[in-house]
Design a protein around this motif. Structure first.
Motif, PDB file in Angstrom:
ATOM      1  N   VAL A  72       0.801  -1.343   0.032  1.00 22.24           N
ATOM      2  CA  VAL A  72       0.113   0.001  -0.025  1.00 22.24           C
ATOM      3  C   VAL A  72       0.882   1.426  -0.068  1.00 22.24           C
ATOM      4  O   VAL A  72       0.815   2.092  -0.973  1.00 22.24           O
ATOM      5  CB  VAL A  72      -0.791   0.005   1.167  1.00 22.24           C
ATOM      6  CG1 VAL A  72      -2.068   1.216   1.100  1.00 22.24           C
ATOM      7  CG2 VAL A  72      -1.801  -1.426   1.296  1.00 22.24           C
ATOM      8  N   CYS A 130       4.063  -2.938  -7.586  1.00 28.89           N
ATOM      9  CA  CYS A 130       3.778  -2.243  -8.841  1.00 28.89           C
ATOM     10  C   CYS A 130       2.530  -2.106  -9.305  1.00 28.89           C
ATOM     11  O   CYS A 130       2.279  -3.193 -10.141  1.00 28.89           O
ATOM     12  CB  CYS A 130       4.751  -2.475  -9.652  1.00 28.89           C
ATOM     13  SG  CYS A 130       4.848  -1.760 -11.354  1.00 28.89           S
ATOM     14  N   TRP A 131       1.475  -1.888  -8.795  1.00 29.59           N
ATOM     15  CA  TRP A 131      -0.079  -1.910  -9.010  1.00 29.59           C
ATOM     16  C   TRP A 131      -0.088  -1.473 -10.342  1.00 29.59           C
ATOM     17  O   TRP A 131      -1.527  -1.665 -11.310  1.00 29.59           O
ATOM     18  CB  TRP A 131      -0.850  -1.432  -8.217  1.00 29.59           C
ATOM     19  CG  TRP A 131      -0.992  -2.214  -6.809  1.00 29.59           C
ATOM     20  CD1 TRP A 131      -0.379  -1.488  -5.772  1.00 29.59           C
ATOM     21  CD2 TRP A 131      -0.884  -3.441  -6.723  1.00 29.59           C
ATOM     22  NE1 TRP A 131      -0.569  -2.490  -4.775  1.00 29.59           N
ATOM     23  CE2 TRP A 131      -0.762  -3.757  -5.359  1.00 29.59           C
ATOM     24  CE3 TRP A 131      -1.279  -4.797  -7.332  1.00 29.59           C
ATOM     25  CZ2 TRP A 131      -0.681  -5.061  -4.661  1.00 29.59           C
ATOM     26  CZ3 TRP A 131      -1.380  -5.804  -6.898  1.00 29.59           C
ATOM     27  CH2 TRP A 131      -1.087  -6.063  -5.373  1.00 29.59           C
ATOM     28  N   ALA A 132       0.743  -0.332 -10.930  1.00 27.51           N
ATOM     29  CA  ALA A 132       0.525   0.263 -12.171  1.00 27.51           C
ATOM     30  C   ALA A 132       0.803  -0.771 -13.353  1.00 27.51           C
ATOM     31  O   ALA A 132       0.072  -0.438 -14.333  1.00 27.51           O
ATOM     32  CB  ALA A 132       1.473   1.415 -12.547  1.00 27.51           C
ATOM     33  N   CYS A 137       8.877   1.640 -11.172  1.00 27.74           N
ATOM     34  CA  CYS A 137       8.523   0.669 -10.353  1.00 27.74           C
ATOM     35  C   CYS A 137       9.583  -0.047  -9.645  1.00 27.74           C
ATOM     36  O   CYS A 137       9.503  -0.960  -9.150  1.00 27.74           O
ATOM     37  CB  CYS A 137       7.738  -0.304 -11.198  1.00 27.74           C
ATOM     38  SG  CYS A 137       5.937  -0.062 -11.082  1.00 27.74           S
ATOM     39  N   TRP A 186       1.131   3.083  -7.636  1.00 26.27           N
ATOM     40  CA  TRP A 186      -0.330   2.780  -8.245  1.00 26.27           C
ATOM     41  C   TRP A 186      -0.558   3.388  -9.647  1.00 26.27           C
ATOM     42  O   TRP A 186      -1.226   2.581 -10.447  1.00 26.27           O
ATOM     43  CB  TRP A 186      -1.464   3.450  -7.256  1.00 26.27           C
ATOM     44  CG  TRP A 186      -1.256   3.002  -6.233  1.00 26.27           C
ATOM     45  CD1 TRP A 186      -0.533   3.320  -4.570  1.00 26.27           C
ATOM     46  CD2 TRP A 186      -2.190   1.729  -5.397  1.00 26.27           C
ATOM     47  NE1 TRP A 186      -0.938   2.428  -3.957  1.00 26.27           N
ATOM     48  CE2 TRP A 186      -1.953   1.370  -4.130  1.00 26.27           C
ATOM     49  CE3 TRP A 186      -3.284   1.060  -5.896  1.00 26.27           C
ATOM     50  CZ2 TRP A 186      -2.516   0.578  -3.358  1.00 26.27           C
ATOM     51  CZ3 TRP A 186      -3.926   0.088  -5.455  1.00 26.27           C
ATOM     52  CH2 TRP A 186      -3.637  -0.190  -4.188  1.00 26.27           C
ATOM     53  N   GLN A 239      -2.657  -2.267 -14.181  1.00 25.98           N
ATOM     54  CA  GLN A 239      -3.433  -1.504 -15.057  1.00 25.98           C
ATOM     55  C   GLN A 239      -2.769  -1.439 -16.521  1.00 25.98           C
ATOM     56  O   GLN A 239      -3.745  -1.720 -17.622  1.00 25.98           O
ATOM     57  CB  GLN A 239      -3.211   0.046 -14.558  1.00 25.98           C
ATOM     58  CG  GLN A 239      -4.515   0.990 -14.264  1.00 25.98           C
ATOM     59  CD  GLN A 239      -4.360   1.934 -13.578  1.00 25.98           C
ATOM     60  OE1 GLN A 239      -3.179   2.312 -13.026  1.00 25.98           O
ATOM     61  NE2 GLN A 239      -5.373   2.891 -13.634  1.00 25.98           N
ATOM     62  N   ALA A 246       3.598   1.333  -2.589  1.00 23.51           N
ATOM     63  CA  ALA A 246       3.462   0.932  -3.971  1.00 23.51           C
ATOM     64  C   ALA A 246       3.248   1.828  -4.731  1.00 23.51           C
ATOM     65  O   ALA A 246       3.038   3.207  -4.516  1.00 23.51           O
ATOM     66  CB  ALA A 246       2.119   0.113  -3.842  1.00 23.51           C
ATOM     67  N   GLU A 295       2.603  -9.491  -7.894  1.00 22.37           N
ATOM     68  CA  GLU A 295       1.563  -8.587  -8.253  1.00 22.37           C
ATOM     69  C   GLU A 295       0.694  -9.291  -9.231  1.00 22.37           C
ATOM     70  O   GLU A 295      -0.643  -9.224  -8.850  1.00 22.37           O
ATOM     71  CB  GLU A 295       1.953  -7.151  -8.608  1.00 22.37           C
ATOM     72  CG  GLU A 295       2.586  -6.326  -7.847  1.00 22.37           C
ATOM     73  CD  GLU A 295       4.249  -6.646  -7.756  1.00 22.37           C
ATOM     74  OE1 GLU A 295       4.448  -7.474  -8.181  1.00 22.37           O
ATOM     75  OE2 GLU A 295       4.847  -5.410  -7.562  1.00 22.37           O
TER      76      GLU A 295
END
Lengths: 369, 374
Positions: A62, A81-83, A75, A67, A86, A65, A336
């Protein structure tokens, strides 16, 4: 504390004691619940320790990270690395399906969701719904396959992602179910050869790991079939999953058949109804209704099992997630990717199990016996 | 004449069965003849002679000693012992862990039981293979390099290279010694249960034999601690990332299902049994372990059997993370030799044998603890 003597006295006098209300449940203060005795205190401390040890994971997932970014090099900071999810969402969802045609798998997913929403209410269950499902699945396959009405043909080698996962789960359960009915009836039949064949098939399949069956399907099946007859990889995998689900569904159905009292068949016989009609219209509907909760469990197991097709190289959601993470541009965000794929499976399975619980309550409420 | 025959139930069912048998036999024959034709067309020789040939492929880790110059047959055996080892480890560990989770969930502490419930819900709704890959990814990408290894306990290092723990060695005779000790312990345990005179004499005899062997074996116990040397650790026992990810994933996944089985069993025992235990002045723990669990076992054992069996079958998923169990070895052999039929037949027959053996044992045990009624 009452002594033994007063207890004896109370028993001896046999005076009438009026029925009393149960004492009101006293809500204990929170500290007492958590630290009331040794064991509670230990458990609380243990739970707190687990929460504390999860803090680095929270920091990774969180606070540290990344986003939103278009720049993969952002990253490399050490956080999640939530991007990446996406950026690769379309790939994980649809795999190698041609990008300009990706509305087709999207429609397929929407069709699956729509059909499931329609099928939720038991009031609508019936022959019509079965035909609607068959029509919907044919439509989905046609849409994926293409080659008509101006849609370009997309071979199964390019199918991938969530539609493959959903179609494999739906088709293996749907095709396995009729087989399962025959196997379950065969297992309980009085004809010895039929029974031995059914028991043999069910127990063999249940004794083997699904990986073994997938090996058989992907490596041995081409050898077992006549030279001209080629089934593609997806079809072979589906065959293995179908056989697997049929054996497990058959055992569930057998449980249902076992609790139908023999009087039902005897009554049908007395009314002059032929045996197969009695089974079709009297025994099976009741048996299936009784085993709805374990059937939904089997459905969850099959949804989870579709992830194994990755092992024989079918490009399902899990394989798509893995190869998305292999992209050298991104710093290998495997964790991820698997978390995301796991989350999708999680939502599907939790959805089914919540529905199952709701259904169970409903079925019980309707059961007047 | 014909119609009366067809109306006869016995004739009809006999005819149906003959048809079924003929159909099944011709299906088998059809598959067999297709296979023969295909094999002839591809020039593949069927047979088990290749088992004696040199395997020439590496197996990264194994319980039995293995070298690429060993035969294919030995490679299978090495894979099989790996499968059996991880199955046993996973079953034992997840039974213990599962019992703990079940008890925590049943405990009256809301914080702990809520956490256990969330854990169970999260783990059981994700496919095992996703979890295995997740742990493997975690172990191979997010862990630090050996130089910066985590050191949670003295002598335990966790890094990208795997988990290093201190190892204890009993010297060259250690394995013999341990096996003998286990055999003696088991025989004493068996004899302690029913003690007729013959059995006591026999156990005394075994004790004397064992004592002589123990006295003559020399043990050279030694402890080896892992230590950082250059870029990697030296000494100690290394658990590879593959093994660690596989064990972690298998144990977590299995113990969650086992905890559900145990919880169901404990809840199936009537509340009156708890109350009776309390009334007798037994402590909660005594009531649980002496009254509740023995009765719960009768409910628990049948579903537990299927959990154990599916754990054994689940070990084949190790090939997703590259741990060399039987499935991975079979896959490699097929790639190397093309002997697909024989390899898959070996894989399937091994698992069928294990399944049947475990079922038989658990059925025996189930009958052993079943309620005796007259």
């Amino acid at each position: 504390m009452t002594s033994i003597a007063t207890m004896n006295y109370a028993m001896a006098t046999t005076e009438f004691v009026a029925p009393q209300q149960a004492p009101q449940a006293v809500r204990a203060p929170i500290m007492k619940v958590l630290f009331g005795d040794m064991l509670s205190a230990l458990l609380t401390l243990g739970a707190l320790a687990v929460i504390l040890s999860l803090l680095p994971a929270v920091r990774w997932g969180v606070t540290d990270a990344v986003w939103f970014t278009d720049d993969p090099s952002a990253c490399r900071s050490g956080g999640a690395c939530w991007a990446f999810i996406q950026a690769k969402l379309r790939f994980i969802m649809f795999g190698l399906y041609p990008p300009e045609d990706q509305w087709r798998p999207t429609v397929v997913i929407a069709l699956v969701l729509g059909m499931i929403l329609i099928s939720l209410s038991p009031a609508l269950w019936g022959r019509k719904l079965v035909f609607a499902w068959i029509a919907a699945i044919c439509a989905m396959l046609a849409l994926m396959w293409g080659g008509f009405a101006g849609l370009s043909h997309v071979s199964t080698a390019k199918w991938g992602g969530l539609p493959v996962t959903l179609l494999l789960a739906l088709l293996s359960l749907g095709l396995g179910f009729p087989f399962a009915i025959f196997l379950a009836l065969g297992r309980r039949s009085k004809l010895p050869i039929l029974r031995v064949l059914s028991v043999g098939l069910i127990e063999t399949v249940r004794g083997l790991p699904l990986v073994g069956l997938l090996f058989v399907a992907s490596i041995l099946l081409p050898l077992l079939l006549p030279p001209g007859l080629d089934i593609d990889k997806l079809g072979r995998t589906l065959a293995a999953l179908t056989v697997f689900s049929a054996a497990y569904l058959a055992e569930v159905l057998r449980g249902g058949l076992q609790i139908i009292p023999p009087g039902q068949v005897e009554a049908a016989k007395a009314l002059g109804i032929p045996q197969w009609k009695a089974i079709q219209h009297i025994v099976l509907p009741q048996a299936i209704q009784k085993v709805i909760p374990p059937l939904t469990n089997t459905a969850i197991v099959m949804v989870k099992n579709t992830s194994l097709v990755m092992i024989v190289g079918v490009f399902d959601m899990l394989s798509a997630g893995r190869s998305a993470a292999m992209d050298p541009v991104w710093p290998g965000p495997y964790t991820e990717a698997y978390l995301f794929v796991g989350l999708v499976y999680f939502s599907i399975c939790v959805g089914i199990s919540h529905y199952a619980r709701w259904l169970e309550i409903r079925v019980k409420a309707k059961d007047y016996r | 004449m014909l119609s009366t025959l067809l109306d006869n139930r016995h004739v009809r069912s006999a005819a149906l069965q003959v048809l079924l048998l003929v159909g099944f036999a011709s299906l088998l024959y059809w598959l067999w003849s297709n296979t023969a034709e295909n094999l002839a067309a591809r020039g593949i020789q069927v047979g088990f002679e290749y088992l004696h040939r040199q395997a020439n492929f590496p197996i990264s880790e194994s319980v039995l000693p293995y070298d690429p110059s060993d035969s294919f047959g030995w490679a299978y055996l090495v894979g099989l012992t790996n499968t059996v080892t991880i199955s046993l480890l996973a079953i034992v560990a997840s039974t213990v862990f599962g019992l703990v989770i079940a008890l925590v969930r049943l405990a009256r502490n809301p914080l702990a039981s809520a956490m256990a419930t969330a854990f169970v819900g999260g783990v059981r709704n994700m496919p095992l293979i996703v979890q295995l890959l997740f742990w493997y990814a975690l172990a191979t990408t997010l862990l630090p390099a050996p130089r910066l290894a985590f050191n949670p306990l003295p002598g335990v290092y966790l890094s990208l290279r795997g988990l290093y723990i201190p190892s204890v060695s009993l010297g060259p005779n250690g394995v013999t010694f341990l096996m003998l000790a286990a055999a003696v312990a088991v025989s004493f345990w068996l004899f302690a249960r029913r003690v007729p005179l013959v059995a006591r004499r026999a156990s005394a005899g075994i004790a004397i034999v064992a004592a002589t062997i123990f006295a003559t074996t020399t043990l050279e116990p030694s402890v080896s601690l892992p230590a950082l040397k250059g870029l990697n650790f030296v000494g100690g026992l290394r658990l590879s990332p593959e093994f660690a990810a596989l064990m972690l994933g298998l144990i977590i996944y299995t113990s969650v299902f086992i905890s559900e089985v145990i919880r169901g069993g404990i809840e199936a025992v009537s509340r009156g049994q708890w109350e009776a235990g309390r009334a007798l002045g037994l402590s909660e723990r005594q009531t649980l372990f002496r009254i509740i669990i023995p009765q719960a076992l009768r409910v628990i054992i049948p579903p537990m059997t299927s959990q154990y069996l599916s754990t054994v079958k689940n070990t084949t998923l190790a090939l997703a993370v590259g741990y060399p169990e039987l499935g991975l070895v079979v896959g490699t052999v097929i790639n190397q030799t093309g002997q697909a039929i024989e390899s898959i037949a070996i894989l399937l027959s091994v698992f069928l044998t294990i399944s049947i053996a475990v079922s038989l044992f658990m059925n025996w045990y189930n009958a052993h603890v079943a309620l005796v009624t007259r």
